[in-house]
Design a protein around this motif. Structure first.
Motif, PDB file in Angstrom:
ATOM      1  N   PHE A 118     -13.737  -6.501   4.200  1.00 21.34           N
ATOM      2  CA  PHE A 118     -13.305  -5.361   3.642  1.00 21.34           C
ATOM      3  C   PHE A 118     -11.992  -5.087   4.223  1.00 21.34           C
ATOM      4  O   PHE A 118     -11.558  -5.317   5.329  1.00 21.34           O
ATOM      5  N   ASN A 119     -11.054  -4.384   3.462  1.00 22.86           N
ATOM      6  CA  ASN A 119      -9.717  -4.189   3.718  1.00 22.86           C
ATOM      7  C   ASN A 119      -9.767  -2.673   4.383  1.00 22.86           C
ATOM      8  O   ASN A 119     -10.244  -1.752   4.222  1.00 22.86           O
ATOM      9  N   MET A 120      -8.906  -2.588   5.410  1.00 25.84           N
ATOM     10  CA  MET A 120      -8.868  -1.615   6.510  1.00 25.84           C
ATOM     11  C   MET A 120      -8.252  -0.443   5.709  1.00 25.84           C
ATOM     12  O   MET A 120      -8.431   0.858   6.316  1.00 25.84           O
ATOM     13  N   GLY A 121      -7.103  -0.771   4.835  1.00 31.24           N
ATOM     14  CA  GLY A 121      -6.738   0.413   4.327  1.00 31.24           C
ATOM     15  C   GLY A 121      -5.172   0.581   4.992  1.00 31.24           C
ATOM     16  O   GLY A 121      -4.628   1.527   5.065  1.00 31.24           O
ATOM     17  N   TYR A 122      -4.665  -0.568   5.492  1.00 33.24           N
ATOM     18  CA  TYR A 122      -3.305  -0.425   6.162  1.00 33.24           C
ATOM     19  C   TYR A 122      -2.387  -0.721   5.050  1.00 33.24           C
ATOM     20  O   TYR A 122      -2.558  -1.656   4.281  1.00 33.24           O
ATOM     21  N   PRO A 123      -1.200  -0.087   4.964  1.00 31.96           N
ATOM     22  CA  PRO A 123      -0.586   1.094   5.800  1.00 31.96           C
ATOM     23  C   PRO A 123      -1.341   2.312   5.347  1.00 31.96           C
ATOM     24  O   PRO A 123      -1.538   2.752   3.993  1.00 31.96           O
ATOM     25  N   ASN A 124      -1.939   3.181   6.318  1.00 32.17           N
ATOM     26  CA  ASN A 124      -2.350   4.519   5.932  1.00 32.17           C
ATOM     27  C   ASN A 124      -1.290   5.327   6.075  1.00 32.17           C
ATOM     28  O   ASN A 124      -0.150   5.075   6.137  1.00 32.17           O
ATOM     29  N   ALA A 125      -1.729   6.755   5.883  1.00 34.86           N
ATOM     30  CA  ALA A 125      -0.336   7.801   5.926  1.00 34.86           C
ATOM     31  C   ALA A 125       0.212   7.858   7.157  1.00 34.86           C
ATOM     32  O   ALA A 125       1.633   8.008   6.982  1.00 34.86           O
ATOM     33  N   PHE A 126      -0.270   7.307   8.188  1.00 35.47           N
ATOM     34  CA  PHE A 126       0.632   7.603   9.325  1.00 35.47           C
ATOM     35  C   PHE A 126       1.325   6.259   9.436  1.00 35.47           C
ATOM     36  O   PHE A 126       2.619   6.414   9.838  1.00 35.47           O
ATOM     37  N   ASP A 127       0.800   5.181   8.941  1.00 35.23           N
ATOM     38  CA  ASP A 127       1.764   3.871   9.023  1.00 35.23           C
ATOM     39  C   ASP A 127       2.901   4.195   8.111  1.00 35.23           C
ATOM     40  O   ASP A 127       4.140   3.580   8.346  1.00 35.23           O
ATOM     41  N   ARG A 128       2.755   4.772   6.901  1.00 40.12           N
ATOM     42  CA  ARG A 128       3.633   4.789   6.021  1.00 40.12           C
ATOM     43  C   ARG A 128       4.905   5.839   6.555  1.00 40.12           C
ATOM     44  O   ARG A 128       6.038   5.663   6.481  1.00 40.12           O
TER      45      ARG A 128
END
Length: 370
Positions: free
Chosen positions: A123-133
């Motif tokens: 499963f994809n972790m969802g990186y980059p999330n809002a913090f990463d962006r």
């Protein structure tokens, strides 16, 4: 063909004898069942397959936990899995190609599940999330997957990953819209915080701890947002009792950190050759000798092409820092375990910094974005 089969057998042995049934490979992998033993464990702990789950991963300890919500609304630990592989160093992923596994709070929706992964299931972790962006970080396809090989992902054995995948799938089927994954550098204990107090990532790690403290105190999943380049937790849920309890825990932890520093706990930075894996896998690798290591390296380079098995035969380098955060000694530890690291530091005394080890090169090869 015989050589490929032989190397695959060697890797299975390396993964503690894991063996997946053929009927759950190929197109049937999205039907992987939760093992009967795990069903029994859920029943023993008052849980059901449909209840929400939460995942925690720890790089330094090389462990992944699955927590499940019980009938009383609080989460309890279901199971801890020894992690087969992670790459890079402690600290967040910053840019594509840096081999770093992400750290932060991520949400796994049904659309991020991949039963047709090249690494068994994932499963994809969802990186980059809002913090990463918000911090301009780049990278894609950061996964939790099988195959025990990593270039920026968290990798498990196929058996482990099949079970974790099934647990996430059933939570989704039970109505959980997203599964929270708390990807952490280490367990947020006073001992770890004392040792890593001068690391350049400490402010970020303390921000993560705000969310893990809430979970530890309340047994409830923190609501996660981003504001001003920081994670914010439970901004719309100001339960005064919970806020006070979390604050008390934070103060108690800070007091313990200060006491450990006063007793002489050294400030350190761990530098890995290329990530790590749980000691159960490493002991099997070392005990099997160089022949098994070479076969594992062959398997990785030909079929997965992401991990460096040779990087797992030793523990991290431990850089001892002075009060200004400058290196004053570098020691090789046998593992990242707290007691082993402290023993290595004590045995080394005040030796001068060691010369950097020569970087090990690998043949250039195409890789998916990470």
């Amino acid at each position: 063909m015989a050589l490929k089969r032989f190397t695959l057998v060697a890797l299975v042995a390396l993964s503690l004898g894991a063996c997946e049934e053929d009927r759950y490979r190929g197109s049937a992998r999205h039907h992987i069942p939760i093992p009967a033993a795990t069903y029994a464990l859920m029943s023993e702990k008052g849980m059901s397959k449909d209840q929400p789950i939460l995942i925690r991963s720890y790089k330094k300890e090389s462990e992944l936990e699955v927590w499940k919500r019980k009938a009383n609304g609080q989460y309890a630990l279901l199971k801890t899995y020894p992690m087969c592989r992670w790459s890079g160093q402690l600290g967040p992923k910053v840019r594509e190609g840096d081999r770093m596994a992400p750290e932060g709070f991520y949400a796994i929706a049904p659309a991020q599940m991949n039963p047709n992964s090249a690494y068994y299931v994932s499963f994809n972790m969802g990186y980059p999330n809002a913090f990463d962006r918000a911090h301009g970080r780049t990278g894609s396809h950061l996964m939790v997957h099988g195959a025990c090989s990593s270039a920026g992902c968290y990798s498990m054995t196929d058996d482990q990953m099949g079970e974790i995948y099934a647990l996430v799938r059933e939570a989704h089927n039970g109505g959980q819209r997203t599964v929270q994954m708390q990807a952490l550098p280490f367990r947020m204990t006073p001992e770890n915080l004392a040792k890593h107090r001068l690391d350049s990532n400490i402010a970020f790690w303390k921000n993560l701890k705000e969310g893990t403290d809430y979970f530890d105190v309340t047994g409830d999943e923190p609501q996660v947002g981003v504001n001003g380049g920081r994670y914010v937790f439970n901004a719309s849920n100001g339960d005064p009792a919970a806020v006070q309890a979390v604050q008390r825990k934070r103060q108690q932890d800070e007091t313990q950190v200060a006491a450990l520093v006063a007793k002489g706990t050294p400030a350190i930075k761990l530098i890995y050759d290329d990530g790590d894996q749980h000691g159960t896998f490493k002991r099997t690798l070392v005990a099997s000798g160089s022949d098994t290591l070479n076969r594992a390296a062959s398997w990785g380079s030909r079929d997965v092409g992401v991990s460096r098995p040779d990087a797992l035969t030793v523990g991290p380098r431990v850089v001892v820092l002075d009060d200004r955060g400058k290196a004053k000694a570098t020691i090789r530890a046998e593992s990242a375990d707290n007691e082993v690291v402290l023993a290595a530091v004590a045995a080394a005394g005040a030796e001068p910094p060691a010369k950097p080890e020569a970087a090990k090169t690998e043949p250039a090869r195409a890789e998916a974005p990470r």
